[in-house]
Design a protein around this motif. Sequence first.
Motif, PDB file in Angstrom:
ATOM      1  N   LEU A   1      -8.503  10.527  -3.917  1.00 26.84           N
ATOM      2  CA  LEU A   1      -7.534  10.627  -5.017  1.00 26.84           C
ATOM      3  C   LEU A   1      -6.120  10.264  -4.549  1.00 26.84           C
ATOM      4  O   LEU A   1      -5.388   9.562  -5.234  1.00 26.84           O
ATOM      5  CB  LEU A   1      -7.560  12.059  -5.569  1.00 26.84           C
ATOM      6  N   VAL A   2      -5.757  10.745  -3.368  1.00 32.79           N
ATOM      7  CA  VAL A   2      -4.371  10.582  -2.907  1.00 32.79           C
ATOM      8  C   VAL A   2      -4.171   9.269  -2.140  1.00 32.79           C
ATOM      9  O   VAL A   2      -3.252   8.518  -2.426  1.00 32.79           O
ATOM     10  CB  VAL A   2      -3.973  11.792  -2.022  1.00 32.79           C
ATOM     11  N   LEU A   3      -5.047   8.989  -1.176  1.00 32.10           N
ATOM     12  CA  LEU A   3      -4.844   7.803  -0.325  1.00 32.10           C
ATOM     13  C   LEU A   3      -5.877   6.698  -0.557  1.00 32.10           C
ATOM     14  O   LEU A   3      -5.550   5.515  -0.504  1.00 32.10           O
ATOM     15  CB  LEU A   3      -4.896   8.221   1.155  1.00 32.10           C
TER      16      LEU A   3
ATOM     17  N   LEU B   1      -5.575   4.683 -13.013  1.00 31.63           N
ATOM     18  CA  LEU B   1      -4.522   4.076 -12.194  1.00 31.63           C
ATOM     19  C   LEU B   1      -4.509   2.557 -12.378  1.00 31.63           C
ATOM     20  O   LEU B   1      -3.445   1.934 -12.442  1.00 31.63           O
ATOM     21  CB  LEU B   1      -4.723   4.440 -10.718  1.00 31.63           C
ATOM     22  N   LEU B   2      -5.715   1.965 -12.493  1.00 29.16           N
ATOM     23  CA  LEU B   2      -5.794   0.521 -12.717  1.00 29.16           C
ATOM     24  C   LEU B   2      -5.123   0.160 -14.034  1.00 29.16           C
ATOM     25  O   LEU B   2      -4.357  -0.805 -14.118  1.00 29.16           O
ATOM     26  CB  LEU B   2      -7.272   0.070 -12.745  1.00 29.16           C
ATOM     27  N   THR B   3      -5.421   0.943 -15.075  1.00 25.55           N
ATOM     28  CA  THR B   3      -4.823   0.686 -16.393  1.00 25.55           C
ATOM     29  C   THR B   3      -3.306   0.782 -16.303  1.00 25.55           C
ATOM     30  O   THR B   3      -2.588  -0.064 -16.849  1.00 25.55           O
ATOM     31  CB  THR B   3      -5.356   1.709 -17.420  1.00 25.55           C
ATOM     32  N   ALA B   4      -2.835   1.816 -15.589  1.00 23.35           N
ATOM     33  CA  ALA B   4      -1.384   2.007 -15.465  1.00 23.35           C
ATOM     34  C   ALA B   4      -0.729   0.818 -14.753  1.00 23.35           C
ATOM     35  O   ALA B   4       0.425   0.496 -15.015  1.00 23.35           O
ATOM     36  CB  ALA B   4      -1.102   3.302 -14.718  1.00 23.35           C
ATOM     37  N   ARG B   5      -1.481   0.172 -13.852  1.00 27.17           N
ATOM     38  CA  ARG B   5      -0.924  -0.969 -13.115  1.00 27.17           C
ATOM     39  C   ARG B   5      -1.191  -2.305 -13.814  1.00 27.17           C
ATOM     40  O   ARG B   5      -0.887  -3.358 -13.269  1.00 27.17           O
ATOM     41  CB  ARG B   5      -1.534  -1.021 -11.707  1.00 27.17           C
TER      42      ARG B   5
ATOM     43  N   ASN C   1       1.456   6.727  -6.531  1.00 25.35           N
ATOM     44  CA  ASN C   1       0.254   7.474  -6.902  1.00 25.35           C
ATOM     45  C   ASN C   1       0.430   8.961  -6.606  1.00 25.35           C
ATOM     46  O   ASN C   1       0.054   9.831  -7.391  1.00 25.35           O
ATOM     47  CB  ASN C   1      -0.951   6.919  -6.132  1.00 25.35           C
ATOM     48  N   LEU C   2       1.040   9.233  -5.456  1.00 25.80           N
ATOM     49  CA  LEU C   2       1.250  10.626  -5.035  1.00 25.80           C
ATOM     50  C   LEU C   2       2.109  11.386  -6.039  1.00 25.80           C
ATOM     51  O   LEU C   2       1.932  12.589  -6.238  1.00 25.80           O
ATOM     52  CB  LEU C   2       1.923  10.620  -3.659  1.00 25.80           C
TER      53      LEU C   2
ATOM     54  N   PHE D   1       0.829  -1.204   0.000  1.00 25.44           N
ATOM     55  CA  PHE D   1       0.000   0.000   0.000  1.00 25.44           C
ATOM     56  C   PHE D   1       0.868   1.260   0.000  1.00 25.44           C
ATOM     57  O   PHE D   1       0.610   2.214  -0.744  1.00 25.44           O
ATOM     58  CB  PHE D   1      -0.941   0.008   1.216  1.00 25.44           C
ATOM     59  N   LEU D   2       1.921   1.254   0.838  1.00 32.05           N
ATOM     60  CA  LEU D   2       2.777   2.445   0.929  1.00 32.05           C
ATOM     61  C   LEU D   2       3.477   2.718  -0.404  1.00 32.05           C
ATOM     62  O   LEU D   2       3.560   3.875  -0.844  1.00 32.05           O
ATOM     63  CB  LEU D   2       3.812   2.271   2.048  1.00 32.05           C
TER      64      LEU D   2
END
Lengths: 103, 332
Positions: B315-317, B122-126, B11-12, B4-5
Motif C-alpha cells: 500500500l505504501v511503497l 491510485l491509477l485513476t488519480a494519476r 501516495n504516502l 518513484f520518490l
Amino acid sequence: MQTHQAKRVEIIIEAPMERRLTDILEVAGVRGYTVTPVHGGSGRSGRWSREGQVSAAGGMVAILCIIRPERLDHLLEAAFAVLERHMGVVVVSDCEVLRAERF
Amino acid sequence: MDGFLALAGSNLLSPVVLSFALGLGAALLRSDLSVPEAMAKAMSLYLLFAIGFKGGVAVTAHGVELQLLQAVIAGIMLSLLLPLLAWALLRVMSRLPAVDAAAVAGHYGSISIVTFVAASSLLTARGMSAEGFMVAVAAAMEAPAILTALWLAARGARGARGARGTVRSDARLWREIMLNGSIVLLLGAFFIGLITGEQGMAEVEGFLLVPFKGVLCLFLLDMGLVAGRGLRNSRGLLNLPLLAFGVLMPLLASVCGLAAGLLIGLSPGGVVLMMVLAASASYIAVPAAMRVALPEANPAIYLSLSLGVTFPFNLVLGIPLYIAAASRLAAG
C-alpha cells in the motif's frame, strides 16, 4: 414439575468448520442445536477477538445441543471425526429438560 | 528514481494511506476505536461490487479481446507458480515448519483485492487507465494458489519426519473456495457491468463512483485496525527472516507480474495491476481454505505476514514502485 435427565453438549469451533459439524450432528440424530457467535477469547494460540479478524474465517462459533444420555457416545464419535485436528473445545455436562420427547 | 520518490511521497500523503495509518496507529496504541463488523462487511461488499461493475463497463468500451483470455491464463499460471517461489524462499530464509510454509506460500500466490482496489484508485488519480478485464484476472487468481499450497503441504508431510497431520481436500472444500462470496460478487458485478455497459453505469454512477474513494478510506481505516491488532497479538511470532520474506516476496512476485504483463502486451496501467495482483497476498479466501484443509498451520503466522507486513508494504511503497517500473518499461 417432572423433569428428565439429558446431556448438554457445547462445542466451540472455528467458523469455517461450522457447517461441517452441524451436518454431522444432524446425521448423528441430533434434533436441534443453537449456533452463536463467539466474541473473543484466549487459548494456546494466544488472545483473539472477533473485531481483530478481517473475515469470518478467523472467528469461532459456539454450537449448543441437548441430547438424550444414550445418544451421547454416538454424537461425540461423529463430532470427533470433524473436530480432531481443529482448534476448539467440547464440553459435556448434565442437565434436565421438561419435554424429553423433543430430544 | 526521482519519479518513484515523488510518487511514493504523494501516495504516502493520500487520504487512503493516511486512513490506513490512522487505523494501524490506533490499534498499536490500544485505542478503543473500532469499525462495527456489519459496517466493515457492507463496505467490503460495496467495494467489490463497484470495482467489478467498473471493470465490466470498461470491457464493453473496448470489446472482448483475445488479450482477456491471455491475461486470465497468465494470472492463473502466476497463482499456481508463485507459491513455489514463496515456498523456496521460506525454506531458505526461515525455519518455518513445512505445513506453515505451505500455508504461507498459498497466501502469496493468491491475491489481495483491497490492494487491487487501492492500486486502481491510485491509477485513476494519476490519469492512467487499465484494461477493465483485470478484475476477471483478479477473480481467476484467488483459488489456484490453494491447489499448489495443498500439494506442497502433502509433499512436506510425506517428506518430513514427524510432519503434523494430513491435507483435507474434498469436493466440498473446492465448492466453498470457488463460490467464495468475494469471487461470486466480483465476477457477478463484472458481468452486470459487461451486460449493462455505459448506460448501466450512468444509472448507478452516483452510488458507485462518487462515494468510492471515501468508502475506501473508511475500509482502509478498518484494515489498519485489523492489521494493528494482528501485529500486536503476534508479537514474538514474526522474526527477522519472516519479516524480510514479507517484503522480499512481493518484490520478486511483482517482477513475475511485470514479465507476464509485458509478454501479453498490457497497457502500463494493466501491467501495474498485474504486478499488484502477483505481489499481493490473500487474507480472505486462502485463510478460510487453510483453516479447513491445513488446520495444523498456525493462522497467526500467515495472517500477520500477509495483512501486517505485505499489505502495508504494498500500500505504501509497493504500488508506487510498481507504477514507476511499469511506466518506464511498458511505455517504452
